[in-house]
Design a protein around this motif. Structure first.
Motif, mmCIF file in Angstrom:
data_model
loop_
_atom_site.group_PDB
_atom_site.id
_atom_site.type_symbol
_atom_site.label_atom_id
_atom_site.label_comp_id
_atom_site.label_asym_id
_atom_site.label_seq_id
_atom_site.Cartn_x
_atom_site.Cartn_y
_atom_site.Cartn_z
ATOM 1 N N SER A 128 57.401 38.919 39.993
ATOM 2 C CA SER A 128 56.068 39.032 39.415
ATOM 3 C C SER A 128 55.617 40.491 39.363
ATOM 4 O O SER A 128 54.982 40.929 38.394
ATOM 5 N N ALA A 129 55.954 41.248 40.412
ATOM 6 C CA ALA A 129 55.599 42.665 40.425
ATOM 7 C C ALA A 129 56.324 43.410 39.307
ATOM 8 O O ALA A 129 55.741 44.276 38.640
ATOM 9 N N LEU A 130 57.592 43.080 39.091
ATOM 10 C CA LEU A 130 58.349 43.718 38.008
ATOM 11 C C LEU A 130 57.723 43.397 36.654
ATOM 12 O O LEU A 130 57.551 44.281 35.804
ATOM 13 N N THR A 162 52.877 33.834 40.941
ATOM 14 C CA THR A 162 53.039 34.607 39.714
ATOM 15 C C THR A 162 51.712 35.115 39.159
ATOM 16 O O THR A 162 51.708 35.908 38.211
ATOM 17 N N LEU A 163 50.582 34.695 39.736
ATOM 18 C CA LEU A 163 49.309 35.306 39.363
ATOM 19 C C LEU A 163 49.262 36.775 39.780
ATOM 20 O O LEU A 163 48.390 37.530 39.336
ATOM 21 N N PRO A 201 49.564 39.356 36.329
ATOM 22 C CA PRO A 201 48.432 39.989 35.644
ATOM 23 C C PRO A 201 47.589 40.851 36.572
ATOM 24 O O PRO A 201 46.993 41.837 36.130
ATOM 25 N N LEU A 202 47.534 40.490 37.874
ATOM 26 C CA LEU A 202 46.802 41.317 38.825
ATOM 27 C C LEU A 202 47.455 42.689 38.946
ATOM 28 O O LEU A 202 46.779 43.731 38.896
ATOM 29 N N MET A 203 48.778 42.711 39.077
ATOM 30 C CA MET A 203 49.516 43.963 39.152
ATOM 31 C C MET A 203 49.329 44.781 37.881
ATOM 32 O O MET A 203 49.110 46.006 37.921
ATOM 33 N N ALA A 204 49.408 44.112 36.727
ATOM 34 C CA ALA A 204 49.253 44.809 35.449
ATOM 35 C C ALA A 204 47.877 45.456 35.346
ATOM 36 O O ALA A 204 47.746 46.595 34.881
ATOM 37 N N THR A 205 46.837 44.744 35.781
ATOM 38 C CA THR A 205 45.482 45.279 35.694
ATOM 39 C C THR A 205 45.287 46.452 36.646
ATOM 40 O O THR A 205 44.708 47.489 36.271
ATOM 41 N N GLY A 256 41.225 29.803 35.367
ATOM 42 C CA GLY A 256 41.727 28.783 34.447
ATOM 43 C C GLY A 256 43.221 28.569 34.575
ATOM 44 O O GLY A 256 43.707 27.437 34.578
ATOM 45 N N VAL A 257 43.973 29.669 34.699
ATOM 46 C CA VAL A 257 45.426 29.553 34.836
ATOM 47 C C VAL A 257 45.787 28.868 36.149
ATOM 48 O O VAL A 257 46.735 28.075 36.207
#
Length: 299
Positions: free
Chosen positions: A12-14, A249-250, A253-257, A282-283
């Motif tokens: 997920s981090a990748l 895997t949430l 998007p947290l890492m991306a943000t 929601g996800v």
């Protein structure tokens, strides 16, 4: 168990680094070149490690029609995904693309297999759509490098990416249901998708080879988030419940943000932050109670 958890965390981090890594490419590299290079190279590698069973899946007439449809999703996804982040920013483009995928997947199941939509799905869909609207309406503020006028188009492309992701996920599951392994299916659908993506790369990829930095970043995107993350995620899926995996895997998007804010310099206004949180809620509600047959890799 602990190894499986860390495998999914690292995967997920990748995945969460893709948008930020792409921002380090030179300005003359288009998002079409980035997406086609990442998925074409990664798809070729996935086919290479499963060439024999993947070829058998392609030769199967019943599986081949699903694979060809899935390959369309493989082609559209990276082009729309990187274009979305180019217009709306890494944070918004990533969250919309990833958050809308499960919604489109459920709609495909309802339309093709007549599987009814549950009240839980409807609630999660309403919450996620509300979050997307909040992101598009609020979006970037302050000294963010993203042009607010480009955010709506970026959100639309993010939704297209989510639909494409759902398409190749759904069709790949149909191939597995016909007796082919997940390894063979992944190799086949991504191998087929890599062919037209290689054509797109031929028209758009010249700037990628003009500097060692560009080549290094594309190599990272193809080998890390596209190839290694898929292998790690497979380890996690074999040992963990799908509901646990979905929550882990949430981190993506947290890492991306967080990277978009800390490294790229993006700034979300209050409404944008609230919209991002609403989408994550929601996800989370869409977390399935059953073990998924397949969860293909993201770019």
């Amino acid at each position: 168990m602990i190894l499986a958890v860390w495998a999914v965390v690292f995967a997920s981090a990748l995945w969460g680094t893709t948008g930020t890594a792409a921002t380090f490419l030179s300005r003359d590299v288009s998002p079409l070149a980035t997406g086609s290079a990442t998925m074409a190279i990664g798809g070729a590698l996935l086919f290479a490690i499963a060439a024999r069973p993947a070829s058998r899946a392609i030769a199967d007439p019943q599986a081949r029609r699903w694979l060809l449809v899935g390959a369309i999703g493989v082609v559209v996804y990276p082009l729309a995904f990187y274009s979305s982040m180019s217009l709306a920013g890494v944070a918004i483009g990533n969250v919309v693309s990833l958050g809308s995928g499960p919604l489109f997947a459920a709609l495909l199941e309802w339309r093709v297999t007549r599987r009814p939509l549950t009240r839980r799905w409807m609630l999660a869909a309403a919450i996620s759509i509300t979050g997307v609207v909040m992101l598009a309406a609020g979006g970037h503020g302050g000294d963010s490098p993203v042009n607010p006028d480009d955010v709506p188009a970026g959100v639309a492309l993010g939704l297209l990416a989510g639909a494409a992701y759902a398409l190749y996920t759904f069709t790949s599951a149909e191939v597995i249901a016909r007796g082919h392994s997940s390894r063979a299916t992944m190799g086949a659908v991504f191998g087929l998708g890599a062919i037209p993506l290689a054509v797109v790369l031929g028209f758009t990829g010249a700037p990628l080879v003009q500097s060692l930095g560009n080549v290094s970043i594309i190599a990272y995107l193809a080998l890390g988030p596209m190839f290694l993350a898929y292998v790690l995620f497979g380890i996690g899926l074999r040992r963990l419940r799908s509901s646990v995996v979905t929550v882990i895997t949430l981190l993506e998007p947290l890492m991306a943000t967080l990277l978009a804010v800390a490294v790229v310099g993006e700034r979300l206004d209050l409404l944008g932050w609230c919209g991002l949180g609403v989408i994550l809620i929601g996800v989370t509600l869409l977390s399935p109670a059953r073990r998924p047959r397949l969860r293909p890799p993201r770019t």
